[in-house]
Design a protein around this motif. Sequence first.
Motif, PDB file in Angstrom:
ATOM      1  N   ILE A   1       0.850  -1.192   0.000  1.00 32.47           N
ATOM      2  CA  ILE A   1       0.000   0.000   0.000  1.00 32.47           C
ATOM      3  C   ILE A   1       0.887   1.244   0.000  1.00 32.47           C
ATOM      4  O   ILE A   1       1.825   1.359   0.794  1.00 32.47           O
ATOM      5  N   GLY A   2       0.590   2.171  -0.905  1.00 34.69           N
ATOM      6  CA  GLY A   2       1.341   3.409  -0.997  1.00 34.69           C
ATOM      7  C   GLY A   2       0.457   4.612  -0.746  1.00 34.69           C
ATOM      8  O   GLY A   2      -0.768   4.545  -0.864  1.00 34.69           O
ATOM      9  N   ILE A   3       1.080   5.727  -0.405  1.00 30.89           N
ATOM     10  CA  ILE A   3       0.361   6.990  -0.202  1.00 30.89           C
ATOM     11  C   ILE A   3       1.019   8.070  -1.052  1.00 30.89           C
ATOM     12  O   ILE A   3       2.246   8.119  -1.172  1.00 30.89           O
ATOM     13  N   SER A   4       0.190   8.898  -1.657  1.00 28.22           N
ATOM     14  CA  SER A   4       0.680   9.974  -2.507  1.00 28.22           C
ATOM     15  C   SER A   4      -0.275  11.154  -2.367  1.00 28.22           C
ATOM     16  O   SER A   4      -1.436  10.989  -1.988  1.00 28.22           O
ATOM     17  N   GLY A   5       0.198  12.331  -2.674  1.00 27.43           N
ATOM     18  CA  GLY A   5      -0.676  13.494  -2.594  1.00 27.43           C
ATOM     19  C   GLY A   5       0.010  14.732  -3.114  1.00 27.43           C
ATOM     20  O   GLY A   5       1.248  14.811  -3.187  1.00 27.43           O
TER      21      GLY A   5
ATOM     22  N   ILE B   1       4.144  15.278  -3.102  1.00 25.24           N
ATOM     23  CA  ILE B   1       4.374  16.295  -4.126  1.00 25.24           C
ATOM     24  C   ILE B   1       3.913  17.659  -3.610  1.00 25.24           C
ATOM     25  O   ILE B   1       2.754  17.820  -3.199  1.00 25.24           O
ATOM     26  N   ALA B   2       4.827  18.632  -3.619  1.00 31.64           N
ATOM     27  CA  ALA B   2       4.514  20.025  -3.280  1.00 31.64           C
ATOM     28  C   ALA B   2       3.908  20.166  -1.895  1.00 31.64           C
ATOM     29  O   ALA B   2       2.991  20.948  -1.682  1.00 31.64           O
TER      30      ALA B   2
ATOM     31  N   ILE C   1       8.952  15.302  -3.993  1.00 26.73           N
ATOM     32  CA  ILE C   1       9.019  16.145  -5.183  1.00 26.73           C
ATOM     33  C   ILE C   1       8.571  17.549  -4.801  1.00 26.73           C
ATOM     34  O   ILE C   1       7.467  17.739  -4.275  1.00 26.73           O
ATOM     35  N   ASN C   2       9.432  18.523  -5.056  1.00 30.80           N
ATOM     36  CA  ASN C   2       9.138  19.906  -4.669  1.00 30.80           C
ATOM     37  C   ASN C   2       9.728  20.851  -5.707  1.00 30.80           C
ATOM     38  O   ASN C   2      10.955  20.916  -5.854  1.00 30.80           O
TER      39      ASN C   2
ATOM     40  N   GLY D   1       5.553  15.513 -15.721  1.00 31.90           N
ATOM     41  CA  GLY D   1       6.807  14.888 -15.332  1.00 31.90           C
ATOM     42  C   GLY D   1       6.790  14.417 -13.886  1.00 31.90           C
ATOM     43  O   GLY D   1       7.337  13.358 -13.558  1.00 31.90           O
ATOM     44  N   MET D   2       6.187  15.208 -12.996  1.00 29.64           N
ATOM     45  CA  MET D   2       6.068  14.804 -11.597  1.00 29.64           C
ATOM     46  C   MET D   2       5.188  13.561 -11.464  1.00 29.64           C
ATOM     47  O   MET D   2       5.506  12.635 -10.716  1.00 29.64           O
TER      48      MET D   2
END
Length: 270
Positions: free
Chosen positions: A122-126, A150-151, A211-212, A256-257
Amino acid sequence: MSKIIIENNTVYDIPIINIYQENAFNAPLVFFIHGYGGDREQALDYGYMLAKKGLYYVSMDCKGHGERKVINEANRFYNVFPSDSGLDTYVHMHEVIEQSAIDIQRLVDYFNSKEEINPHRIGISGYSMGGYASFYIAATNPDIKAAASIAGKPAFTKAWQDSITSTATYEQWSKPLRDVTKEIEKRTEYFRMIDPFDKLSSFSPRPLLIINGDQDTDSNYIYSLELYTKLLPFYEDHPAKLQLRMPFAGHQFTYGMKRGACNWFEKYLV
């Protein structure tokens, strides 16, 4: 490649959107948290990219967003700051983040019993607020095996204190802030309580992608850089599992991100 299914659903009281390959079985699951003011449809293309690679994508409407938007929403803190300063909104965003972690755990429990899902991958992203939330959820939920923020900002307390300090430099806001010193202290203590910065050391050696955009003025990269520097010793034996990427971009979730985050989860979850 199998047909891609996109469906809306409600789990408990949480509206979600699922994107996955038809006949999915034992697939890695990636949760996505949208930005403040967004909803579960914010990154459908990202979900489609993940589904094409065999991952099962779930995005939800966070507290007070999308179909969960309500009038006179009950919150921990009431508004005390000048409305044009944005500080009350910033505090509320973190209340949404805190609730998002609770909601994700409820969804994890729900999907654990589904044969379509591999509960051990299980992964988390946002993105934006979701980037903040990804840090928080990764730091507090042992079910999360990989993360891509991300950001977002991982240092809740420091970012809040910096916001107060910088806002107080404006003449029209300096006195109103002095008048609510005790309320600022209450909110500072709240930020300390939910701050993931120190807790993220325990996420190692699980894969963490940060990623920033280096032109991002909403989420300045310095907080991500400080976290990356802090975590480097914890990933000394697994350096590839910790990455900080700072593309030439502002506060946005570029193609790209999305591709980079998608490849990250393919590498570490599939």
